[in-house]
Design an enzyme around this catalytic site. Structure first.
Site, short mmCIF file in Angstrom:
data_model
loop_
_atom_site.label_atom_id
_atom_site.label_comp_id
_atom_site.label_asym_id
_atom_site.label_seq_id
_atom_site.Cartn_x
_atom_site.Cartn_y
_atom_site.Cartn_z
N LYS A 72 7.51 9.69 -30.00
CA LYS A 72 6.47 9.25 -30.93
C LYS A 72 6.82 9.83 -32.30
O LYS A 72 7.34 10.94 -32.41
CB LYS A 72 5.09 9.77 -30.47
CG LYS A 72 3.95 9.45 -31.44
CD LYS A 72 3.70 7.95 -31.61
CE LYS A 72 2.63 7.66 -32.66
NZ LYS A 72 2.50 6.20 -32.93
N CYS B 175 5.24 2.50 -40.65
CA CYS B 175 3.94 2.55 -39.96
C CYS B 175 2.91 1.73 -40.73
O CYS B 175 2.67 1.99 -41.91
CB CYS B 175 3.43 3.97 -39.79
SG CYS B 175 1.78 3.95 -39.05
O1 RRO Z 1 0.79 5.14 -34.81
C1 RRO Z 1 0.74 3.94 -35.21
O2 RRO Z 1 -0.33 3.41 -35.54
C2 RRO Z 1 1.93 3.11 -35.33
C3 RRO Z 1 3.10 3.54 -35.95
BR1 RRO Z 1 3.34 5.27 -36.54
C4 RRO Z 1 4.17 2.61 -36.12
O3 RRO Z 1 5.23 2.91 -36.67
N1 RRO Z 1 3.99 1.34 -35.67
C5 RRO Z 1 2.86 0.94 -35.08
O4 RRO Z 1 2.76 -0.24 -34.68
N2 RRO Z 1 1.84 1.83 -34.89
#
Ligand code: RRO
Length: 311
Positions: free
Chosen positions: A45, A131
């Site tokens: 993550k 993100c």
């Molecule tokens: O954590 C998120 O909301 C998230 C991230 Br960091 C990302 O890079 N891509 C996504 O679809 N969700």
């Protein structure tokens, strides 16, 4: 006989399939399940400088054609993942891995990378420039000036292998402009694509996730054509030393085959892994090998990037 082994930079992997960042990678326990599966590697993550709770729940939903999420970057802080990877690397026979990170500002990103630089971690790092879900924070890689400045600053003192996770682009001029920037730097890879940002899924009369009034990143079947286009557009434009990781809409061996045909050296599974669990790696690997056998291909190099055009 048939092998799905691959390489990214100087790192070798027994299998080209792995998780996409965000799925099955929040905790050590989840990461160990990927490690013990048929996947060739895992990515963590995305870790930030300090741990984050993320957005309110419900913040992830499966749909018939894929998924929508607005997780909001919940994570245990990049140290948690860095320490775990450094620990894993001590075991002989350990696979190589990807540490995903990003700061909440350019200064935080620099601080994180400085810490990784000074650590004994010598695996791959994936800097998340895409993100879509932190309120008030735009997807970095849609701002070409900011991205260029950030990469220039990073590569002035960072010398470990680094790649970037990109948002999908939708215009040929943007492929050209983005590739011209990336080609200035010693990137090891680009990963195409993150979720398509800020979609909206409705059930009856209501949104299906709580944050941002239902807006969220779209993954799964919806995004495969966009993902393939981004993989191939960057495969055509980037210098050969920058490899491509293909992510988006992969749930069968055929999907993985198409990503490789477009130029991917590694293929990540997000939404379908969330729906099916780590056993998906065995199924998709078998399906990919079956296609390779039918076509007489023994290695990924026999067809990578060999997409055929019409005369
Ligand atoms: O954590 C998120 O909301 C998230 C991230 Br960091 C990302 O890079 N891509 C996504 O679809 N969700």
């Amino acid at each position: 006989m048939v092998s799905t082994a691959t390489q990214i930079g100087s790192f070798t992997f027994d299998n080209c399939l792995m998780n996409a960042a965000g799925v099955y990678c929040m905790t050590k326990e989840e990461l160990l399940k990927i490690e013990q599966s048929q996947a060739g590697s895992f990515v963590t993550k995305t870790g930030t400088l300090t741990a984050r709770q993320g957005n309110p729940e419900p913040r992830y939903a499966d749909t018939n054609l894929g998924s929508i999420n607005s997780m909001g970057l919940p994570n245990h802080g990049f140290h948690y993942y860095l320490d775990f990877l450094s620990e894993l690397a001590k075991h002989k026979d350990s696979k190589s891995h990807f540490l995903s990170v990003v700061g909440m500002s350019p200064a935080e990103t620099k601080t994180i990378l400085k810490t990784i630089m000074a650590s004994d971690y010598d695996g791959l790092v994936e800097l998340n420039l895409s993100c879509p879900n932190v309120p008030g924070k735009p997807q970095i890689a849609y701002d070409f000036d900011t991205t260029d400045q950030l990469l220039e600053s990073i590569f002035s003192d960072y010398t470990k292998p680094l790649g970037i996770k990109l948002p999908p682009y939708f215009d040929i001029v943007h492929f050209d402009q983005a590739a011209a920037i990336f080609n200035k730097y010693p990137l090891t890879f680009v990963n195409c694509v993150n979720s398509i940002g800020n979609g909206l899924v409705i059930d009856d009369e209501q949104v299906i996730i709580k944050p941002k009034n239902g807006f969220g990143g779209i993954g799964g079947d919806y995004i495969k054509p966009t993902a393939l286009a981004n993989v191939h557009a960057f495969y055509q434009r980037l210098k050969p030393s920058i490899q491509i990781i293909g992510t988006g809409g992969v749930k069968t061996g055929r999907d993985a085959f198409e990503h490789i045909l477009c130029g991917a050296s590694m293929v990540q599974i997000g939404t379908a892994l969330h729906q099916e669990g780590p056993a998906i790696f065995e199924r998709v690997t078998t399906e990919l090998k079956t296609i390779m056998i039918q076509k007489g291909y023994q290695r990924l190099e026999d067809f990578r990037g060999q997409l055929k055009y019409m005369a």
